[in-house]
Design a protein around this motif. Structure first.
Motif, PDB file in Angstrom:
ATOM      1  N   GLY A 137       0.806  -1.208   0.000  1.00 34.39           N
ATOM      2  CA  GLY A 137       0.000   0.000   0.000  1.00 34.39           C
ATOM      3  C   GLY A 137       0.842   1.262   0.000  1.00 34.39           C
ATOM      4  O   GLY A 137       0.522   2.231  -0.706  1.00 34.39           O
ATOM      5  N   LEU A 138       1.927   1.262   0.760  1.00 36.85           N
ATOM      6  CA  LEU A 138       2.807   2.429   0.802  1.00 36.85           C
ATOM      7  C   LEU A 138       3.509   2.643  -0.537  1.00 36.85           C
ATOM      8  O   LEU A 138       3.650   3.783  -0.999  1.00 36.85           O
ATOM      9  N   LEU A 139       3.942   1.553  -1.169  1.00 39.28           N
ATOM     10  CA  LEU A 139       4.577   1.691  -2.482  1.00 39.28           C
ATOM     11  C   LEU A 139       3.579   2.184  -3.524  1.00 39.28           C
ATOM     12  O   LEU A 139       3.935   2.978  -4.401  1.00 39.28           O
ATOM     13  N   SER A 140       2.346   1.770  -3.399  1.00 39.82           N
ATOM     14  CA  SER A 140       1.313   2.311  -4.293  1.00 39.82           C
ATOM     15  C   SER A 140       1.118   3.797  -4.031  1.00 39.82           C
ATOM     16  O   SER A 140       0.948   4.590  -4.968  1.00 39.82           O
ATOM     17  N   ALA A 145       3.409   1.006  -7.500  1.00 41.80           N
ATOM     18  CA  ALA A 145       2.652  -0.241  -7.384  1.00 41.80           C
ATOM     19  C   ALA A 145       3.183  -1.318  -8.322  1.00 41.80           C
ATOM     20  O   ALA A 145       3.088  -2.516  -8.025  1.00 41.80           O
ATOM     21  N   ASP A 146       3.760  -0.903  -9.457  1.00 47.20           N
ATOM     22  CA  ASP A 146       4.249  -1.869 -10.435  1.00 47.20           C
ATOM     23  C   ASP A 146       5.711  -2.240 -10.220  1.00 47.20           C
ATOM     24  O   ASP A 146       6.297  -2.957 -11.035  1.00 47.20           O
ATOM     25  N   LYS A 147       6.310  -1.759  -9.123  1.00 46.46           N
ATOM     26  CA  LYS A 147       7.736  -2.000  -8.890  1.00 46.46           C
ATOM     27  C   LYS A 147       7.997  -2.729  -7.572  1.00 46.46           C
ATOM     28  O   LYS A 147       9.144  -2.765  -7.121  1.00 46.46           O
ATOM     29  N   ILE A 148       6.982  -3.331  -6.987  1.00 51.62           N
ATOM     30  CA  ILE A 148       7.166  -3.886  -5.642  1.00 51.62           C
ATOM     31  C   ILE A 148       8.201  -5.012  -5.610  1.00 51.62           C
ATOM     32  O   ILE A 148       8.878  -5.215  -4.601  1.00 51.62           O
TER      33      ILE A 148
END
Length: 258
Positions: A137-140, A145-148
């Motif tokens: 959620g934080l990366l989004s 979101a596409d690089k997790i």
């Protein structure tokens, strides 16, 4: 010098710091209220980075006091003097203080989501499953979101810095410190990082930002602090500092960079 308001989230009281014979902080007083965005500006060597590093005790202080959420950082007080606390106590205090550096300091062998998750799991003892969902959620939130599952080497500098911001946010800090977070980035990636910082400010995050990005400071800062030679030269709203500075040193600095 008047006492700092007791409801300030960060209180810096007469802080002094020297490296050998070089005095880099000369009695700095500053309070930062909860939800406030404060930008520190000034020439290189003015003490901005040292001040921020003292807030989370990456640098020790020679005298004075720094409180974050009413906790004296790095020391305990006894008989009117400061006495260093144990490293474990400092580590616990730092959980409340997020820090984003010029360089990203990501773990190269971990993916983006693993970099964001590692602190809450290892330091806070939270479950991996719960933390993983929050890290995604934080990366989004920072536009990744596409690089997790990407490793740092697969990310641009701006993307790595956004992972670093997400990593700091994962610890749910009371205050976020930024030390020239865009200075190591290519010009085309600076905007993405500043955009994330704007969103944090709009969301009410307390932030202390060392920056040379004057447009960002003018737009986002509740207050701008001009530092020179280890002291605060002038402090005021962004509008006042940029449009109507009082001090000649501030005027000269802004003329040189704007």
């Amino acid at each position: 010098m008047t006492a700092m308001p007791q409801d300030a989230l960060v209180r810096i009281e007469d802080v002094r710091k020297s490296f050998g014979h070089l005095q880099v902080l000369r009695g700095v007083w500053l309070n930062v209220m909860r939800g406030e965005v404060v930008c520190l500006i000034g020439p290189s060597g003015s003490g901005k980075t040292t001040l921020v590093r003292c807030i989370n005790h990456l640098e020790t202080i020679d005298s004075g006091r720094i409180y974050v959420d009413d906790v004296l950082v790095g020391y305990r007080e006894r008989k009117g003097g400061l006495h260093p606390v144990r490293d474990a106590v400092v580590a616990a205090q730092r959980r409340n203080i997020g820090m984003v550096f010029q360089r990203f300091n990501l773990f190269p062998h971990l993916t983006a989501v693993q970099n964001v998750s590692i602190g809450p799991v290892r330091v806070l003892g939270r479950s991996k499953h719960e933390v993983h969902a929050e890290a995604v959620g934080l990366l989004s939130r920072v536009g990744l979101a596409d690089k997790i599952d990407s490793y740092p080497s697969q990310l641009s500098g701006g993307q790595q810095q956004r992972v670093a911001i997400a990593r700091a946010l994962a610890m749910h800090p009371a205050v976020m410190l930024f030390d020239e977070p865009t200075s190591a980035l290519d010009p085309e990636t600076v905007g993405d990082v500043l955009g994330v910082m704007r969103d944090l400010a709009a969301g009410g995050m307390t932030m202390i930002v060392v920056t040379h990005e004057m447009a960002f400071a003018r737009e986002v800062a509740d207050r701008v602090i001009m530092m020179d030679q280890g002291a605060i030269v002038e402090a005021g709203s962004a509008e006042q500092i940029f449009a109507r500075p009082d001090q000649e040193r501030t005027k000269a600095f802004l003329r040189a960079i704007l």
